[in-house]
Design a protein around this motif. Structure first.
Motif, PDB file in Angstrom:
ATOM      1  N   TYR A  75      54.628  30.101  55.814  1.00 52.99           N
ATOM      2  CA  TYR A  75      53.618  31.171  55.578  1.00 52.99           C
ATOM      3  C   TYR A  75      52.770  30.674  54.292  1.00 52.99           C
ATOM      4  O   TYR A  75      51.503  30.858  54.277  1.00 52.99           O
ATOM      5  CB  TYR A  75      54.365  32.677  55.045  1.00 52.99           C
TER       6      TYR A  75
ATOM      7  N   GLU B   7      45.984  41.317  61.735  1.00 56.55           N
ATOM      8  CA  GLU B   7      47.437  41.599  62.322  1.00 56.55           C
ATOM      9  C   GLU B   7      48.481  41.153  61.135  1.00 56.55           C
ATOM     10  O   GLU B   7      48.299  40.283  60.597  1.00 56.55           O
ATOM     11  CB  GLU B   7      47.535  40.753  63.630  1.00 56.55           C
ATOM     12  N   ARG B   8      49.476  42.155  60.948  1.00 58.42           N
ATOM     13  CA  ARG B   8      50.548  41.464  60.163  1.00 58.42           C
ATOM     14  C   ARG B   8      51.441  40.829  60.946  1.00 58.42           C
ATOM     15  O   ARG B   8      51.840  40.790  62.220  1.00 58.42           O
ATOM     16  CB  ARG B   8      51.249  42.892  59.674  1.00 58.42           C
TER      17      ARG B   8
ATOM     18  N   ARG C 179      53.281  43.908  50.789  1.00 62.45           N
ATOM     19  CA  ARG C 179      52.561  44.230  52.104  1.00 62.45           C
ATOM     20  C   ARG C 179      52.785  43.096  53.115  1.00 62.45           C
ATOM     21  O   ARG C 179      52.471  43.183  54.097  1.00 62.45           O
ATOM     22  CB  ARG C 179      51.216  44.186  51.896  1.00 62.45           C
ATOM     23  N   GLY C 180      53.344  41.903  52.711  1.00 61.93           N
ATOM     24  CA  GLY C 180      53.766  40.815  53.845  1.00 61.93           C
ATOM     25  C   GLY C 180      52.471  40.126  53.926  1.00 61.93           C
ATOM     26  O   GLY C 180      51.671  39.932  53.329  1.00 61.93           O
TER      27      GLY C 180
ATOM     28  N   ILE D  67      46.096  32.963  56.302  1.00 61.84           N
ATOM     29  CA  ILE D  67      46.773  34.426  55.957  1.00 61.84           C
ATOM     30  C   ILE D  67      46.447  34.748  54.417  1.00 61.84           C
ATOM     31  O   ILE D  67      46.190  33.707  53.648  1.00 61.84           O
ATOM     32  CB  ILE D  67      48.244  34.433  56.571  1.00 61.84           C
TER      33      ILE D  67
ATOM     34  N   THR E 243      49.313  38.822  56.194  1.00 62.64           N
ATOM     35  CA  THR E 243      48.452  39.324  57.256  1.00 62.64           C
ATOM     36  C   THR E 243      47.352  38.240  57.468  1.00 62.64           C
ATOM     37  O   THR E 243      46.977  37.557  56.884  1.00 62.64           O
ATOM     38  CB  THR E 243      47.593  40.328  56.403  1.00 62.64           C
TER      39      THR E 243
END
Length: 119
Positions: free
Chosen positions: A57, A34-35, A72-73, A66, A75
């Motif tokens: 993050y 999941e993003r 792409r951020g 993660i 995930t």
């Protein structure tokens, strides 16, 4: 996924953001692959600095929770076990409790070793 932070708490905001993700993974509301919300979007919705979100993050990346990829951020890692996230969340709580009573790192590690070796 619901993110909540409280600036009045003594826990840094970045740590609160990371804890929200850990709890989501632990309770199954956030799944591997999941993003996570884009940092800029989350910062705006929480009324915090983008650097605060990125620090949260980064903590999760350092813990192996993660993956961060440019463009792409963030995930949630595939194959991640929910129980690992739950234990990490407990570890953070334990460290915070130890800090509140001025327990140093060596004392904390010794307590954990003693607990792990049995009664």
């Amino acid at each position: 996924m619901l993110f909540r932070v409280d600036p009045a708490r003594p826990v840094p905001l970045a740590d609160q953001i990371a804890a929200c993700v850990r709890r989501g993974i632990a309770d199954g509301t956030v799944r591997p692959g999941e993003r996570l919300p884009p940092a800029r979007e989350l910062a705006s919705s929480l009324d915090v600095s983008i650097h605060t979100v990125l620090a949260g993050y980064q903590h999760l990346r350092d813990e192996g929770m993660i993956e961060l990829r440019r463009g792409r951020g963030a995930t949630v890692r595939e194959g991640l076990r929910a129980d690992r996230a739950a234990v990490l969340d407990l570890v953070h709580d334990l460290v915070a409790a130890a800090r509140r009573i001025d327990l140093d790192d060596e004392e904390l590690v010794e307590l954990v070793r003693h607990a792990a070796s049995g009664p």
